[in-house]
Design a protein around this motif. Sequence first.
Motif, PDB file in Angstrom:
ATOM      1  N   LYS A 139       0.846  -1.188   0.000  1.00 37.19           N
ATOM      2  CA  LYS A 139       0.000   0.000   0.000  1.00 37.19           C
ATOM      3  C   LYS A 139       0.888   1.248   0.000  1.00 37.19           C
ATOM      4  CE  LYS A 139      -4.402   1.350   1.843  1.00 37.19           C
ATOM      5  NZ  LYS A 139      -5.452   1.034   2.787  1.00 37.19           N
ATOM      6  N   PRO A 140       0.547   2.262  -0.818  1.00 28.71           N
ATOM      7  CA  PRO A 140       1.344   3.497  -0.811  1.00 28.71           C
ATOM      8  C   PRO A 140       1.467   4.066   0.597  1.00 28.71           C
ATOM      9  CG  PRO A 140      -0.150   3.508  -2.658  1.00 28.71           C
ATOM     10  CD  PRO A 140      -0.515   2.312  -1.816  1.00 28.71           C
ATOM     11  N   ARG A 141       2.636   4.614   0.900  1.00 27.32           N
ATOM     12  CA  ARG A 141       2.951   5.097   2.240  1.00 27.32           C
ATOM     13  C   ARG A 141       2.859   6.619   2.320  1.00 27.32           C
ATOM     14  NH1 ARG A 141       5.801   1.071   5.275  1.00 27.32           N
ATOM     15  NH2 ARG A 141       5.471   2.609   6.893  1.00 27.32           N
ATOM     16  N   SER A 142       2.569   7.090   3.505  1.00 26.96           N
ATOM     17  CA  SER A 142       2.529   8.537   3.755  1.00 26.96           C
ATOM     18  C   SER A 142       3.954   9.090   3.799  1.00 26.96           C
ATOM     19  CB  SER A 142       1.844   8.815   5.084  1.00 26.96           C
ATOM     20  OG  SER A 142       1.931  10.186   5.405  1.00 26.96           O
ATOM     21  N   THR A 143       4.118  10.310   3.332  1.00 24.67           N
ATOM     22  CA  THR A 143       5.426  10.970   3.396  1.00 24.67           C
ATOM     23  C   THR A 143       5.518  11.885   4.610  1.00 24.67           C
ATOM     24  OG1 THR A 143       4.628  12.770   2.005  1.00 24.67           O
ATOM     25  CG2 THR A 143       5.736  10.943   0.903  1.00 24.67           C
ATOM     26  N   LEU A 144       4.453  11.978   5.372  1.00 27.03           N
ATOM     27  CA  LEU A 144       4.437  12.865   6.531  1.00 27.03           C
ATOM     28  C   LEU A 144       4.968  12.137   7.754  1.00 27.03           C
ATOM     29  CD1 LEU A 144       0.902  14.396   5.988  1.00 27.03           C
ATOM     30  CD2 LEU A 144       3.095  15.271   5.183  1.00 27.03           C
ATOM     31  N   GLY A 145       5.606  12.861   8.620  1.00 29.99           N
ATOM     32  CA  GLY A 145       6.099  12.277   9.858  1.00 29.99           C
ATOM     33  C   GLY A 145       7.345  12.979  10.335  1.00 29.99           C
ATOM     34  N   THR A 146       7.801  12.599  11.493  1.00 27.60           N
ATOM     35  CA  THR A 146       8.945  13.274  12.087  1.00 27.60           C
ATOM     36  C   THR A 146      10.257  12.891  11.414  1.00 27.60           C
ATOM     37  OG1 THR A 146       9.052  11.544  13.743  1.00 27.60           O
ATOM     38  CG2 THR A 146       7.882  13.547  14.341  1.00 27.60           C
ATOM     39  N   HIS A 147      10.352  11.711  10.882  1.00 24.51           N
ATOM     40  CA  HIS A 147      11.578  11.283  10.203  1.00 24.51           C
ATOM     41  C   HIS A 147      11.395  11.491   8.711  1.00 24.51           C
ATOM     42  CE1 HIS A 147      13.168   9.847  13.925  1.00 24.51           C
ATOM     43  NE2 HIS A 147      12.054   9.185  14.142  1.00 24.51           N
ATOM     44  N   TRP A 148      11.593  12.718   8.286  1.00 26.68           N
ATOM     45  CA  TRP A 148      11.304  13.197   6.949  1.00 26.68           C
ATOM     46  C   TRP A 148      11.945  12.338   5.864  1.00 26.68           C
ATOM     47  CZ3 TRP A 148      14.433  15.491   3.179  1.00 26.68           C
ATOM     48  CH2 TRP A 148      13.757  16.205   2.200  1.00 26.68           C
ATOM     49  N   VAL A 149      13.226  12.074   5.959  1.00 29.44           N
ATOM     50  CA  VAL A 149      13.945  11.329   4.927  1.00 29.44           C
ATOM     51  C   VAL A 149      13.449   9.889   4.860  1.00 29.44           C
ATOM     52  CG1 VAL A 149      16.212  10.500   4.183  1.00 29.44           C
ATOM     53  CG2 VAL A 149      15.971  12.819   5.077  1.00 29.44           C
ATOM     54  N   ALA A 150      13.310   9.241   5.995  1.00 32.71           N
ATOM     55  CA  ALA A 150      12.881   7.838   6.018  1.00 32.71           C
ATOM     56  C   ALA A 150      11.475   7.664   5.456  1.00 32.71           C
ATOM     57  CB  ALA A 150      12.947   7.302   7.450  1.00 32.71           C
ATOM     58  N   HIS A 151      10.561   8.583   5.763  1.00 34.31           N
ATOM     59  CA  HIS A 151       9.196   8.472   5.245  1.00 34.31           C
ATOM     60  C   HIS A 151       9.168   8.598   3.724  1.00 34.31           C
ATOM     61  CE1 HIS A 151       7.959   9.057   9.426  1.00 34.31           C
ATOM     62  NE2 HIS A 151       6.837   8.487   9.063  1.00 34.31           N
TER      63      HIS A 151
END
Length: 115
Positions: free
Chosen positions: A87-99
């Motif tokens: 499933k496509p993943r969200s790009t939002l979150g505290t770990h910007w690069v990893a997301h």
Amino acid sequence: MPSDGAAVNYGKKDVTIRLKEDIPYLIAIHCTPHRLELALKAALKDASYMATADEFLHNLYCFYHYSPGNWAGLQTAGKALQVDLLKPRSTLGTHWVAHRERALKVVERDWPAAI
């Protein structure tokens, strides 16, 4: 003591000052990986291609995350192509690069079924 630079760690009544009362030789440093991530984010802030890529990844995530019908259609396409989809993943979150890396890997791997 490494920290992420949050105000709770650096201020008049912060954690570091309280710990220094008990451990006077304590040195507070901003976590190097976190600083590197913040520097990368700042460096790419004005790059129009990054805004375009972020918008694409976010729209793709929303398209399949908020619509079971769209997700079911993608799964049907994946089965027809014999691709086990992620499933496509969200790009939002505290770990910007990893997301963003996880979101891009899903798109790269499953792109044939999505088009």
